[in-house]
Design a protein around this motif. Sequence first.
Motif, PDB file in Angstrom:
ATOM      1  N   VAL A  38       0.841  -1.196   0.000  1.00  0.00           N
ATOM      2  CA  VAL A  38       0.000   0.000   0.000  1.00  0.00           C
ATOM      3  C   VAL A  38       0.878   1.249   0.000  1.00  0.00           C
ATOM      4  CG1 VAL A  38      -1.744   1.299   1.270  1.00  0.00           C
ATOM      5  CG2 VAL A  38      -1.857  -1.204   1.197  1.00  0.00           C
ATOM      6  N   GLY A  82      -3.955   6.133   0.143  1.00  0.00           N
ATOM      7  CA  GLY A  82      -5.369   5.802   0.234  1.00  0.00           C
ATOM      8  C   GLY A  82      -6.225   7.037   0.095  1.00  0.00           C
ATOM      9  N   LYS A  90     -10.745   3.646  -0.514  1.00  0.00           N
ATOM     10  CA  LYS A  90      -9.912   2.997  -1.529  1.00  0.00           C
ATOM     11  C   LYS A  90      -8.451   3.070  -1.111  1.00  0.00           C
ATOM     12  CE  LYS A  90     -12.931   3.560  -5.537  1.00  0.00           C
ATOM     13  NZ  LYS A  90     -13.031   4.023  -6.950  1.00  0.00           N
ATOM     14  N   LEU A  91      -7.721   2.021  -1.483  1.00  0.00           N
ATOM     15  CA  LEU A  91      -6.284   1.965  -1.258  1.00  0.00           C
ATOM     16  C   LEU A  91      -5.586   1.746  -2.600  1.00  0.00           C
ATOM     17  CD1 LEU A  91      -5.971  -0.210   1.984  1.00  0.00           C
ATOM     18  CD2 LEU A  91      -5.466   2.232   1.756  1.00  0.00           C
ATOM     19  N   GLU A  96      -5.459  -0.541  -7.893  1.00  0.00           N
ATOM     20  CA  GLU A  96      -6.398   0.176  -7.033  1.00  0.00           C
ATOM     21  C   GLU A  96      -7.328  -0.850  -6.393  1.00  0.00           C
ATOM     22  OE1 GLU A  96      -8.894   3.674  -8.518  1.00  0.00           O
ATOM     23  OE2 GLU A  96     -10.401   2.094  -8.331  1.00  0.00           O
ATOM     24  N   ASP A 132     -11.604  -0.878  -0.377  1.00  0.00           N
ATOM     25  CA  ASP A 132     -11.164  -1.343   0.938  1.00  0.00           C
ATOM     26  C   ASP A 132     -12.360  -1.519   1.867  1.00  0.00           C
ATOM     27  OD1 ASP A 132      -9.782  -1.970   3.222  1.00  0.00           O
ATOM     28  OD2 ASP A 132      -9.193   0.093   3.642  1.00  0.00           O
ATOM     29  N   HIS A 144      -9.519   6.914   4.630  1.00  0.00           N
ATOM     30  CA  HIS A 144      -8.085   7.103   4.453  1.00  0.00           C
ATOM     31  C   HIS A 144      -7.794   8.540   4.004  1.00  0.00           C
ATOM     32  CE1 HIS A 144      -7.293   2.845   4.895  1.00  0.00           C
ATOM     33  NE2 HIS A 144      -8.131   2.551   3.914  1.00  0.00           N
TER      34      HIS A 144
END
Length: 427
Positions: free
Chosen positions: A40, A43, A47-48, A56, A59, A71
């Motif tokens: 990672v 974020g 979404k990460l 992509e 999450d 995030h």
Amino acid sequence: MFRRKLSTTTSRLTSSLKATLQKDVNYQVTTYARPNDLCVTRGLNAKLYDDINNKEYIDFTAGIAVTALGHSNPQVSKILAEQSKKLIHSSNLYYTAESLELSAKIIEKTKQFGGQHDASRVFLCNSGTEANEAALKFAKKHGITINPKKQGLVAFQNSFHGRTMGALSVTWNAKYRTPFGDLIPHVSFLNLNDELTVLQNFIREKKDELAGLIVEPVQGEGGIFPVPEEKLIGLKQICQENDVMVIYDEIQCGLGRTGKLWAHAHLPKEAHPDIFTAAKALGNGFPIAATIVNEKVNNSLKVGDHGTTYGGNPLGCAVSKYVMDTLAKEDFLQQVQRKADLFTKRLTQIQRRFPHHIKDVRGKGLMIGAEFVEPPAELVKKARELGLLVITAGKSTVRFVPALTIEDEVIEEGLNIFEKAVESVYA
């Protein structure tokens, strides 16, 4: 879920970075099993992104129920930047405005939003396991002031309370406990599925030996099991009659996760705890935690009974004040429940399609579990390949604990991926 193709130059840089990271893996202790195809890098809300592998992900984990406000929350970033220019740390040798304000806010918001009606004092620390350590020490201190033999603790099967020695001692799963030999003594594990009278009789018979009882109102790591209301009411009643302090571990299920500010806010006040703990979402990713007690518990404590170097540092407290103000709003909590309904409705539909593979869909608010007949490791892997991050709980449950701010369209997109993964693995 895959981003645009990288340029040749960027691709070479990415390959170089990937090789460096693969080498750096050798410098970390062997305590985690992580996928070797994911690193990672950034974020955004739910979404990460893995810029190294150009992927992509949606999450549904929120850092294990931590980033409740998403995030890279811009307001959290702003607060961290501004507070870091003023004061990061001064120790608990002195008061700071931020820690005093946060403590007051936790008590005020707790009472305002139906939580512990006699909440009175706050101990600030750094992590969930530390908050539980404090809770256990406080309960034992209260018991010892009554009777030096009154030191025992009651916990429950399927519980998880942390990895430090005290919290580990009241964590059920033997694979976490047994490798470390002797832990703290006088811990009894009961089965929450037993009749209430059985549980009450045990506490009544052991009343002269018991200092505290610790329970998660919604068991998290054990498999997403909401504890029935009548059990919690009955347990508090028998404990109150016998001077046994009731501790609610709300580290995962608290702070808006169940659609109420605290999970125990779903309960009548006669079931409210003497002590409860909070962490995870309290800092939206910044390490901070709290142990909240009533005056009965506080009156057992003396200066020097407990402490922490970093606990309640101004940086964490500044963020947590914002988190509390954001979560403690009726319209925000109503949106949590509305989004939870989207999850449960769709997951139930998927269960109906695969009744021989999905046994149950259960939970409270945005803390939901889909229990499979067999451990779903392959399903988790397939979902990740398709661009969705989910995690497990217990032996065979897929856990859904997304950011409370997740957008409806991201919920739909993520559940589409989840259903596709189920089809791929079980069709």
